[in-house]
Design a protein around this motif. Structure first.
Motif, PDB file in Angstrom:
ATOM      1  N   GLN A   3       0.854  -1.168   0.000  1.00  0.00           N
ATOM      2  CA  GLN A   3       0.000   0.000   0.000  1.00  0.00           C
ATOM      3  C   GLN A   3       0.892   1.220   0.000  1.00  0.00           C
ATOM      4  O   GLN A   3       1.856   1.288   0.747  1.00  0.00           O
ATOM      5  CB  GLN A   3      -0.905  -0.003   1.239  1.00  0.00           C
ATOM      6  N   SER A   5       1.241   5.761  -0.782  1.00  0.00           N
ATOM      7  CA  SER A   5       0.600   7.061  -0.952  1.00  0.00           C
ATOM      8  C   SER A   5       1.644   8.064  -1.385  1.00  0.00           C
ATOM      9  O   SER A   5       2.838   7.819  -1.325  1.00  0.00           O
ATOM     10  CB  SER A   5      -0.040   7.523   0.367  1.00  0.00           C
ATOM     11  N   HIS A 155      -7.896   2.842  -0.026  1.00  0.00           N
ATOM     12  CA  HIS A 155      -8.699   2.618  -1.232  1.00  0.00           C
ATOM     13  C   HIS A 155      -8.303   1.271  -1.846  1.00  0.00           C
ATOM     14  O   HIS A 155      -7.191   1.126  -2.337  1.00  0.00           O
ATOM     15  CB  HIS A 155      -8.453   3.768  -2.214  1.00  0.00           C
ATOM     16  N   TRP A 172     -11.860   5.665  -9.108  1.00  0.00           N
ATOM     17  CA  TRP A 172     -10.965   6.696  -8.573  1.00  0.00           C
ATOM     18  C   TRP A 172     -11.729   7.952  -8.159  1.00  0.00           C
ATOM     19  O   TRP A 172     -11.319   8.658  -7.233  1.00  0.00           O
ATOM     20  CB  TRP A 172      -9.904   7.060  -9.611  1.00  0.00           C
ATOM     21  N   CYS A 190      -3.415   3.634  -1.268  1.00  0.00           N
ATOM     22  CA  CYS A 190      -3.977   2.731  -2.267  1.00  0.00           C
ATOM     23  C   CYS A 190      -3.496   1.311  -1.986  1.00  0.00           C
ATOM     24  O   CYS A 190      -2.330   1.096  -1.654  1.00  0.00           O
ATOM     25  CB  CYS A 190      -3.555   3.141  -3.677  1.00  0.00           C
ATOM     26  N   ALA A 209      -2.551   5.284  -9.033  1.00  0.00           N
ATOM     27  CA  ALA A 209      -2.805   5.918  -7.739  1.00  0.00           C
ATOM     28  C   ALA A 209      -1.871   7.111  -7.543  1.00  0.00           C
ATOM     29  O   ALA A 209      -2.301   8.175  -7.075  1.00  0.00           O
ATOM     30  CB  ALA A 209      -2.611   4.908  -6.616  1.00  0.00           C
TER      31      ALA A 209
END
Length: 213
Positions: A3, A5, A155, A172, A190, A209
């Protein structure tokens, strides 16, 4: 699962904790890499139908406790019930994520929230299975009312009846609506593996993302 970001938080680890050797080897490799902030592993695996592998349960918690001790990487697990949180506390685990099925159930989220300690966290809240922004926000609000640490949105895509190129529909726009509501006060990560469904598609989803970040 990985994950990520735009703010650089990276969470990585196996979908499921299957053996002590697996967990220790993974934790040591992630520690040596130097970019990962948290080790994650599934302990209780919610399944749509019975009879499928549902995780190792409490048996896996000492493995994660030992991995955390050896590497100093905080360990993150999914919790879906009060007893999951209470057992995790026994093994020194205080970072959790709430899965899409649980986020979809306000009763389950409240039960989890009531079991949390104020210094637990950060707490990651995945989007609900359906693209319902208020349900996602409501789950985060329930958790935020209980803990003093950061609550982070994840997300992971949404279930669709239609046949998709990806396993889950990214949608999205809904993640962007969440960001516009909170601005920089909320971090959104994400989960590209759950969206992609196939290993070879993970980099593509991760890049999308980042492009939206």
């Amino acid at each position: 699962m990985v994950q990520s970001s735009s703010l650089g938080l990276l969470v990585a680890g196996p979908c499921s904790a299957e053996s002590e050797e697996q967990i220790l080897a993974t934790a040591q490799a992630l520690k040596a890499d130097g970019r990962v902030a948290l080790l994650r592993a599934g302990v209780w695996k919610p399944r749509t139908r019975p009879g499928q592998f549902e995780g190792m349960g409490e048996k896996a918690l000492p493995w994660l406790e030992e991995a955390q001790r050896r590497t100093a990487l905080p360990t993150c697990i999914e919790v879906a019930r009060r007893e999951h949180v209470e057992l995790a506390h026994k093994y020194g685990i205080h970072t959790f994520w709430i899965g899409a099925r649980s986020t979809s159930d306000p009763f389950a989220v409240q039960e989890i929230a009531d079991a949390l300690q104020q210094d637990d966290g950060p707490i990651f809240v995945k989007n609900p299975i359906s693209p319902d922004l208020d349900l996602w926000v409501g789950a985060m609000e329930r958790i935020a009312a209980r803990v003093e640490t950061e609550v982070i949105a994840v997300h992971r895509g949404f279930y669709s009846m239609r046949k998709l190129f990806y396993r889950n529909a990214p949608d999205w726009e809904l993640a962007l609506r969440l960001r516009s509501r909170y601005g920089n006060s909320l971090r959104i990560l994400c989960d590209p593996s759950h969206i992609a469904g196939k290993r070879e598609l993970v980099p593509e989803v991760a890049q999308q993302a980042l492009d939206y970040a």
